[in-house]
Design a protein around this motif. Structure first.
Motif, short mmCIF file in Angstrom:
data_model
loop_
_atom_site.label_atom_id
_atom_site.label_comp_id
_atom_site.label_asym_id
_atom_site.label_seq_id
_atom_site.Cartn_x
_atom_site.Cartn_y
_atom_site.Cartn_z
N TRP A 137 4.23 6.05 -2.62
CA TRP A 137 2.89 6.61 -1.97
C TRP A 137 2.17 5.68 -1.44
CZ3 TRP A 137 1.22 11.49 -1.31
CH2 TRP A 137 1.81 12.66 -2.09
N LEU A 138 1.69 5.65 -0.26
CA LEU A 138 0.93 4.45 0.56
C LEU A 138 -0.32 4.81 0.77
CD1 LEU A 138 4.04 4.04 3.08
CD2 LEU A 138 3.58 2.74 1.02
N THR A 139 -1.34 3.95 0.70
CA THR A 139 -2.63 4.24 0.96
C THR A 139 -3.43 2.98 1.44
OG1 THR A 139 -4.73 5.23 0.42
CG2 THR A 139 -3.82 3.94 -1.38
N ASP A 140 -4.47 2.78 2.06
CA ASP A 140 -4.87 1.52 2.65
C ASP A 140 -5.50 0.54 1.49
OD1 ASP A 140 -4.18 2.14 5.21
OD2 ASP A 140 -6.28 2.85 5.61
N ALA A 141 -6.22 1.09 0.74
CA ALA A 141 -6.84 0.53 -0.36
C ALA A 141 -7.46 1.23 -1.63
CB ALA A 141 -8.14 -0.44 0.19
N VAL A 142 -7.39 0.68 -2.74
CA VAL A 142 -7.95 1.36 -3.84
C VAL A 142 -8.91 0.83 -4.59
CG1 VAL A 142 -7.38 2.67 -6.21
CG2 VAL A 142 -5.37 2.44 -4.55
N LEU A 161 0.02 8.53 2.29
CA LEU A 161 1.20 8.84 3.22
C LEU A 161 2.40 8.76 2.00
CD1 LEU A 161 0.95 6.12 5.94
CD2 LEU A 161 0.38 8.58 6.08
N LEU A 162 3.33 9.59 2.29
CA LEU A 162 4.46 9.34 1.28
C LEU A 162 5.69 8.97 2.09
CD1 LEU A 162 5.58 10.03 -1.55
CD2 LEU A 162 6.17 12.43 -0.77
N SER A 163 6.14 7.71 1.59
CA SER A 163 7.35 7.23 2.26
C SER A 163 8.61 7.94 1.90
CB SER A 163 7.63 5.84 1.76
OG SER A 163 8.39 5.78 0.61
N THR A 164 9.63 8.02 2.97
CA THR A 164 10.80 8.57 2.92
C THR A 164 11.55 8.40 1.36
OG1 THR A 164 11.23 8.02 4.99
CG2 THR A 164 12.80 9.55 4.19
N THR A 188 -5.81 -4.19 -3.21
CA THR A 188 -5.61 -4.50 -1.78
C THR A 188 -4.28 -4.55 -1.19
OG1 THR A 188 -6.17 -6.74 -2.45
CG2 THR A 188 -8.05 -5.49 -1.47
N ARG A 189 -4.07 -4.60 -0.04
CA ARG A 189 -2.68 -4.49 0.44
C ARG A 189 -1.95 -5.83 0.70
NH1 ARG A 189 -2.82 -4.12 6.35
NH2 ARG A 189 -4.83 -4.58 6.75
N GLY A 190 -2.80 -6.89 0.87
CA GLY A 190 -2.24 -8.26 0.65
C GLY A 190 -1.46 -8.40 1.64
N LYS A 191 -0.34 -8.87 1.88
CA LYS A 191 0.35 -8.92 3.30
C LYS A 191 1.16 -7.82 3.77
CE LYS A 191 2.01 -13.68 2.28
NZ LYS A 191 2.44 -13.68 0.85
N ARG A 192 1.11 -6.88 2.85
CA ARG A 192 1.82 -5.66 3.22
C ARG A 192 0.82 -4.66 3.99
NH1 ARG A 192 7.04 -5.16 0.13
NH2 ARG A 192 6.83 -6.33 -1.71
N HIS A 193 1.64 -3.57 4.41
CA HIS A 193 0.80 -2.50 5.30
C HIS A 193 -0.14 -1.84 4.50
CE1 HIS A 193 2.11 -1.92 9.51
NE2 HIS A 193 2.39 -3.26 9.33
N HIS A 194 0.26 -1.42 3.45
CA HIS A 194 -0.31 -0.68 2.60
C HIS A 194 -0.52 -1.13 1.07
CE1 HIS A 194 0.94 2.24 5.80
NE2 HIS A 194 -0.06 2.58 5.82
N GLY A 198 7.42 -1.10 2.87
CA GLY A 198 7.33 -2.46 2.54
C GLY A 198 7.08 -3.35 3.67
N HIS A 199 6.82 -2.91 4.94
CA HIS A 199 6.71 -3.87 5.92
C HIS A 199 5.60 -4.90 5.76
CE1 HIS A 199 9.04 -0.49 7.24
NE2 HIS A 199 9.50 -1.22 8.08
N SER A 200 5.72 -5.75 6.44
CA SER A 200 4.57 -6.68 6.76
C SER A 200 4.20 -6.98 8.10
CB SER A 200 4.52 -8.07 5.95
OG SER A 200 5.78 -8.76 6.60
N VAL A 201 5.31 -6.69 9.00
CA VAL A 201 5.04 -6.66 10.37
C VAL A 201 4.49 -5.48 10.83
CG1 VAL A 201 7.08 -7.95 11.21
CG2 VAL A 201 7.38 -5.66 11.06
N ALA A 202 3.60 -5.35 12.01
CA ALA A 202 2.95 -4.15 12.32
C ALA A 202 3.93 -3.12 12.83
CB ALA A 202 2.21 -4.67 13.69
N VAL A 203 3.80 -2.12 12.25
CA VAL A 203 4.63 -1.10 12.58
C VAL A 203 4.10 0.25 12.15
CG1 VAL A 203 5.94 -1.12 10.37
CG2 VAL A 203 7.05 -0.06 12.42
#
Ligand code: HQG
Length: 180
Positions: free
Chosen positions: A167-172, A160-163, A116-122, A80-85
């Motif tokens: 499920w996280l992906t760049d864009a659909v 990617l699958l978060s802990t 699209t991921r908007g403000k979030r990372h994914h 759920g991050h928006s900062v670069a990590v």
């Protein structure tokens, strides 16, 4: 979760996902911050959280939003991050389909641009319809979209699958979406 723990959870979500700098924290690779550093920072900034509250918040959180590392000395938001990590998650093979919950007012844009991921990372996707419906329902009458995840993967897109099972992906792109 009781009201105090919900407030603590929201405070942690804000500072471990979006604004660590506001209380003088820097996320380490993986998104980690020292537990002692976090507690001291909350104290310094007028929202003192105790160690016991932190443990209870991690353990009882309805979406398992936070986790301690194996040593127990560091904590992070699972997603759920928006900062670069770099969360240092490994790529995973997704199931045939994944799901995304949204609302009608976003549909025209989603059909044109895809998710699209908007403000979030994914872009965040759920493994089951029920969870996606709940995510959509935060904003109104939920609409559930089916994502052709295995086909996306075959076409070279990473998942990617978060802990905590998101499920996280760049864009659909729109071609992988259909309405449930
Ligand atoms: C929409 C919560 C227009 C998307 C949840 C969503 C989740 C577009 C919103 C996690 C769009 C973004 C993430 C496009 C996507 N045009 N709208 N091209 N593409 N959207 O909150 O997925 O409680 O950033 O449908 O439970 O809703 O914070 O993402 O409605 O797991 O732990 O733009 O956040 O978890 O909203 O939710 P968000 P999300 P936590």
């Amino acid at each position: 979760m009781n009201n105090r723990l919900i407030t603590v959870s929201k405070y942690l979500a804000k500072h471990l996902r979006h604004a660590p700098g506001e209380i003088g924290l820097t996320l380490r690779p993986g998104g980690w911050v020292g537990v002692d550093d976090l507690l001291a920072a909350t104290n310094r900034h007028g929202f003192a959280i105790t160690f016991d509250e932190l443990v209870e918040c991690v353990e009882t959180n309805d979406k398992r939003r936070f986790a301690f590392d194996v040593s127990g000395e560091a904590i992070r938001a699972n997603q759920g991050h928006s900062v670069a990590v770099d969360l240092q998650l490994e790529e995973r093979e997704p199931p045939e389909t994944l799901f995304h919950g949204t609302v009608e007012r976003f549909m025209a844009s989603i059909l044109e641009h895809g998710l699209t991921r908007g403000k979030r990372h994914h872009v965040h996707l759920s493994g089951d319809v029920e969870t996606a419906r709940k995510v959509g329902a935060r904003r109104g009458k939920p609409i559930v979209l089916i994502v052709a995840a295995a086909r996306m993967r075959r076409d070279g897109r990473a998942f990617l699958l978060s802990t905590n099972g998101v499920w996280l992906t760049d864009a659909v792109p729109p071609g992988y979406l259909s309405r449930a």
